[in-house]
Scaffold this motif. Sequence first.
Motif, PDB file in Angstrom:
ATOM      1  N   SER A 153       0.990  -1.134   0.098  1.00 14.70           N
ATOM      2  CA  SER A 153      -0.190  -0.045   0.066  1.00 14.70           C
ATOM      3  C   SER A 153       0.795   1.180   0.119  1.00 14.70           C
ATOM      4  O   SER A 153       0.567   2.205  -0.886  1.00 14.70           O
ATOM      5  CB  SER A 153      -0.819  -0.050   1.443  1.00 14.70           C
ATOM      6  OG  SER A 153      -1.791  -1.215   1.307  1.00 14.70           O
ATOM      7  N   TYR A 154       1.758   1.249   0.885  1.00 15.33           N
ATOM      8  CA  TYR A 154       2.906   2.456   0.894  1.00 15.33           C
ATOM      9  C   TYR A 154       3.560   2.501  -0.548  1.00 15.33           C
ATOM     10  O   TYR A 154       4.099   3.817  -0.877  1.00 15.33           O
ATOM     11  CB  TYR A 154       3.704   2.446   2.305  1.00 15.33           C
ATOM     12  CG  TYR A 154       2.832   2.850   3.329  1.00 15.33           C
ATOM     13  CD1 TYR A 154       2.881   4.361   3.334  1.00 15.33           C
ATOM     14  CD2 TYR A 154       2.090   2.373   4.194  1.00 15.33           C
ATOM     15  CE1 TYR A 154       2.249   5.034   4.635  1.00 15.33           C
ATOM     16  CE2 TYR A 154       1.462   2.883   5.129  1.00 15.33           C
ATOM     17  CZ  TYR A 154       1.482   4.331   5.250  1.00 15.33           C
ATOM     18  OH  TYR A 154       0.649   4.776   6.373  1.00 15.33           O
ATOM     19  N   VAL A 155       4.120   1.479  -0.894  1.00 18.78           N
ATOM     20  CA  VAL A 155       4.756   1.574  -2.012  1.00 18.78           C
ATOM     21  C   VAL A 155       3.976   2.240  -3.336  1.00 18.78           C
ATOM     22  O   VAL A 155       4.523   2.935  -4.068  1.00 18.78           O
ATOM     23  CB  VAL A 155       5.323  -0.024  -2.615  1.00 18.78           C
ATOM     24  CG1 VAL A 155       5.712   0.094  -3.820  1.00 18.78           C
ATOM     25  CG2 VAL A 155       6.357  -0.271  -1.549  1.00 18.78           C
ATOM     26  N   LEU A 156       2.709   1.792  -3.455  1.00 18.43           N
ATOM     27  CA  LEU A 156       1.538   2.341  -4.349  1.00 18.43           C
ATOM     28  C   LEU A 156       1.546   3.695  -4.055  1.00 18.43           C
ATOM     29  O   LEU A 156       1.405   4.612  -5.126  1.00 18.43           O
ATOM     30  CB  LEU A 156       0.455   1.610  -4.140  1.00 18.43           C
ATOM     31  CG  LEU A 156      -0.662   2.116  -5.082  1.00 18.43           C
ATOM     32  CD1 LEU A 156      -0.225   1.878  -6.526  1.00 18.43           C
ATOM     33  CD2 LEU A 156      -1.884   1.419  -5.153  1.00 18.43           C
ATOM     34  N   LEU A 157       1.621   4.284  -2.878  1.00 18.06           N
ATOM     35  CA  LEU A 157       1.138   5.754  -2.416  1.00 18.06           C
ATOM     36  C   LEU A 157       2.681   6.347  -3.031  1.00 18.06           C
ATOM     37  O   LEU A 157       2.348   7.374  -3.637  1.00 18.06           O
ATOM     38  CB  LEU A 157       1.215   5.805  -1.024  1.00 18.06           C
ATOM     39  CG  LEU A 157      -0.380   5.446  -0.579  1.00 18.06           C
ATOM     40  CD1 LEU A 157      -0.310   5.626   1.172  1.00 18.06           C
ATOM     41  CD2 LEU A 157      -1.469   6.141  -1.018  1.00 18.06           C
ATOM     42  N   GLY A 158       3.478   5.751  -2.942  1.00 18.09           N
ATOM     43  CA  GLY A 158       5.042   6.310  -3.198  1.00 18.09           C
ATOM     44  C   GLY A 158       4.911   6.425  -4.772  1.00 18.09           C
ATOM     45  O   GLY A 158       5.978   7.372  -5.235  1.00 18.09           O
ATOM     46  N   ALA A 159       4.302   5.595  -5.554  1.00 20.04           N
ATOM     47  CA  ALA A 159       4.399   5.590  -6.974  1.00 20.04           C
ATOM     48  C   ALA A 159       3.289   6.493  -7.729  1.00 20.04           C
ATOM     49  O   ALA A 159       3.274   6.525  -9.045  1.00 20.04           O
ATOM     50  CB  ALA A 159       4.022   4.168  -7.530  1.00 20.04           C
TER      51      ALA A 159
END
Length: 300
Positions: free
Chosen positions: A19-25
């Motif tokens: 979820s946080y990787v997606l937010l960073g992308a």
Amino acid sequence: MDPPNVLWFAGAYAIAAGSYVLLGALPESHSSVWIFVAGLAFLLVYSAASHRLLRQEWWVPGGLAAALAVAMVPAVAIGFLRLIDVWSNDVPITGFNGYALAVAIVTAVVGLIAYWLTRFTFLYFTVVTAILVAAQFLAEAGASPSSEDRATAALVTGGLIVIVGVFLDAFGRRRDAFWFHTLGWFSVAAGLVFLIVEPGGDPERGWIPMLIVGTLMVIAAGPIRRATWAVYGVLGYYAPLLNYMVTGLNENGWVFAVALLAVGLSIFVFGMVIHRFGGAWGQRFVRRPPPVADYSSTSL
């Protein structure tokens, strides 16, 4: 822990990371809006999943979904603060950031609310972690904060959290107390390790308290029946003695080998002593609340 629980917990950690990787992308243009909207969407989806799973009596998956919802709170809060242009420091490590402190406190409060709604003990992991992070942010509030202030914050906050765990144990809430013991002692250990490795500092400020606290924890682990105390206690007892042996003895000599064997034997023998007498010590020195009488089946 059985295989389904291993998979549920591992999956929850992976989902949070993803979820946080997606937010960073997310696109950099209007990133504050995207982070806030996406984080809020994740929070709502995980909350709805938790509600549905708990209604279907999937207690562990439902509780983990609630923990995922709490884990999204920092993203939503930071996205909102960036959206209104008051978030001044994305990584508040070198200076005090009151907004970062507020995010950590809000996360802890939401975690407590989620625990109240679900009674899922793992949520205390998010609560205690948020409190420890808030303490580190608060350590930067002084006029001239130093790295030693962070160590002090870790020691004091960790000690207070352990005390909360002891009180929870005393009132028979052992499952709730687990994360307070585990993360509280982790914070204390981190503070002591920092005092040891701090450049230009006196390592004895960390080694001596670590040896004393570790020894006391090993002694107390049996009566209070806490494996977490035993684990941290053994590390706190063994590491300082090993340090003193390495610095004071010839590592290739027989005296060093004998001393190493003696330390290991002392741990092993004390394990036997705790197994033999720990229960009796606990009954004698540890006071527990009396069992609650059940009158539901009593005939009048």
